[in-house]
Enzyme design. Structure first.
Site, short mmCIF file in Angstrom:
data_model
loop_
_atom_site.label_atom_id
_atom_site.label_comp_id
_atom_site.label_asym_id
_atom_site.label_seq_id
_atom_site.Cartn_x
_atom_site.Cartn_y
_atom_site.Cartn_z
N ARG A 238 0.85 -1.19 0.00
CA ARG A 238 0.00 0.00 0.00
C ARG A 238 0.89 1.24 0.00
O ARG A 238 1.90 1.29 0.71
CB ARG A 238 -0.91 0.03 1.24
N GLU A 267 -3.59 7.40 -5.04
CA GLU A 267 -3.82 6.67 -6.27
C GLU A 267 -5.06 7.24 -6.94
O GLU A 267 -6.07 7.41 -6.25
CB GLU A 267 -4.01 5.17 -6.00
N HIS A 286 -1.10 0.12 -9.98
CA HIS A 286 -1.76 -0.84 -9.07
C HIS A 286 -2.38 -2.01 -9.86
O HIS A 286 -3.59 -2.22 -9.83
CB HIS A 286 -2.82 -0.12 -8.21
N ALA A 288 -1.18 -5.36 -9.64
CA ALA A 288 -0.64 -6.65 -9.21
C ALA A 288 -1.59 -7.82 -9.43
O ALA A 288 -1.17 -8.90 -9.84
CB ALA A 288 -0.22 -6.57 -7.75
C1 GLV Z 1 -5.11 -5.08 -4.04
O1 GLV Z 1 -4.33 -4.23 -3.72
C2 GLV Z 1 -5.74 -5.93 -3.09
O2 GLV Z 1 -5.66 -5.66 -1.88
O3 GLV Z 1 -6.38 -6.90 -3.51
#
Ligand code: GLV
Length: 326
Positions: A238, A267, A286, A288
């Site tokens: 984060r 963000e 962001h 991922a």
């Molecule tokens: C993404 O950042 C999540 O927490 O799934």
């Protein structure tokens, strides 16, 4: 009577379809999050809410939604949800752990490689016509093989990242956490150390901790000064865990070598932000968990939590308030 549910953005059909089959569903159609007052208005007679990490679920929202039974967050992180306030009103909270572990670890490794090997800068130079010849001293980065990885927060994603880098590149693994993580010690020969030791000894520092009061601002100027000048810093957790002014200064001054970020504060990071202008910083928006399969799996998990919640059943993946022993 069918339960009423507000879904705060379009999510994959893998999750939306089962919710729509069982409930009366209102899906927010816009690309951007509903503003807080609109969100409050849309949930006022709802039994369930599918929220995203961009939606704040707080006491004011809960007060506006007296029928709400469940908040199913479409994320593993839940710092956008006031879990204690939900518990106080008997509203259950669900998240989507496990299914995004591999995709997130993949991005941590991708950012680590890109930052270590100066890929963002080199690719931009090539595209802009600055690739003049094969240069013995051009775009020199850092080696990975046999170096030391420092994992800040050895949870599921930290462990998956460490596995990749230990097994693929033979990295030695150090980590910080509240307690030893036996599987990491046994499988990877990893060692739990204090943060100062980790910063001093690691060539790569990868952050995988949750955002809490303790981790907010954890990486400030002093922490970057304790790292090697050749160190690469990666954050896929984060944004607010990092003091970005301090990070930008550390990158500009050569206090550390490079950084790879999938998360920022705020963000989106606004266009023209100084981190975008630093050649040794790679910023991803962001992403991922952004693979087709992972987002489908998150959507299914999110639907399972939501449907259990509106039926008054235990959630398959329930978040319990800190200190509740859950
Ligand atoms: C993404 O950042 C999540 O927490 O799934």
């Amino acid at each position: 009577m069918r339960a009423k549910v507000f879904v705060a953005r379009r999510i994959p059909d893998a999750g939306l379809a089962p919710i729509a089959a069982a409930c009366e569903v209102d899906v927010w159609p816009e690309r951007l999050a509903p503003p807080p007052d609109v969100l409050r208005d849309r949930v006022k007679d709802c039994d369930g809410l599918v929220s995203l990490l961009t939606d704040r679920v707080d006491a004011a929202l809960l007060a506006a939604a007296p029928r709400l039974k469940v908040v199913s967050n479409f994320a593993v992180g839940f710092d956008n949800v006031d879990v204690a306030a939900c518990a106080a009103r008997g509203v259950k909270v669900g998240n989507t752990p496990e299914v995004l572990t591999d995709a997130t670890a993949d991005i941590a490794v991708t950012l680590l490689l890109a930052a270590a090997r100066r890929l963002g800068e080199a690719a931009a130079d090539a595209r802009a016509g600055r690739w003049l010849t094969w240069e013995p001293l051009g775009w020199l980065g850092q080696d990975l093989a046999g170096r030391t990885l420092g994992v800040v927060g050895m949870g599921r994603i930290g462990l998956a990242t460490a596995r990749r880098l230990h097994r693929g590149w033979g990295m030695k693994v150090l980590y910080t956490d509240q307690a030893d993580v036996p599987v990491a010690d046994r499988d990877l020969g990893a060692k739990r150390v204090d943060l100062d030791t980790l910063l001093a000894e690691s060539d790569f520092v990868s952050v995988h901790a949750a955002l809490t009061l303790e981790t907010r601002g954890l990486f400030g100027a002093d922490r970057f000064r304790r790292m090697k000048r050749t160190a690469v810093f990666v954050n896929t957790a984060r944004g607010p865990i990092v003091d970005q002014v301090a990070l930008a200064e550390a990158l500009r001054s050569g206090t550390i070598f490079a950084a790879g970020l999938d998360v920022t504060d705020p963000e989106p990071l606004p266009a023209g932000h100084e981190l975008y202008g630093l050649p040794n910083c790679v910023v991803a928006p962001h992403v991922a968990s952004a693979t087709v399969g992972t987002r489908d799996a998150m959507a299914r998990r999110c639907a399972d939590n939501l449907l259990a919640g509106v039926r008054g059943e235990p959630l398959p993946h329930e978040v319990r308030p800190a200190g509740s022993g859950g």
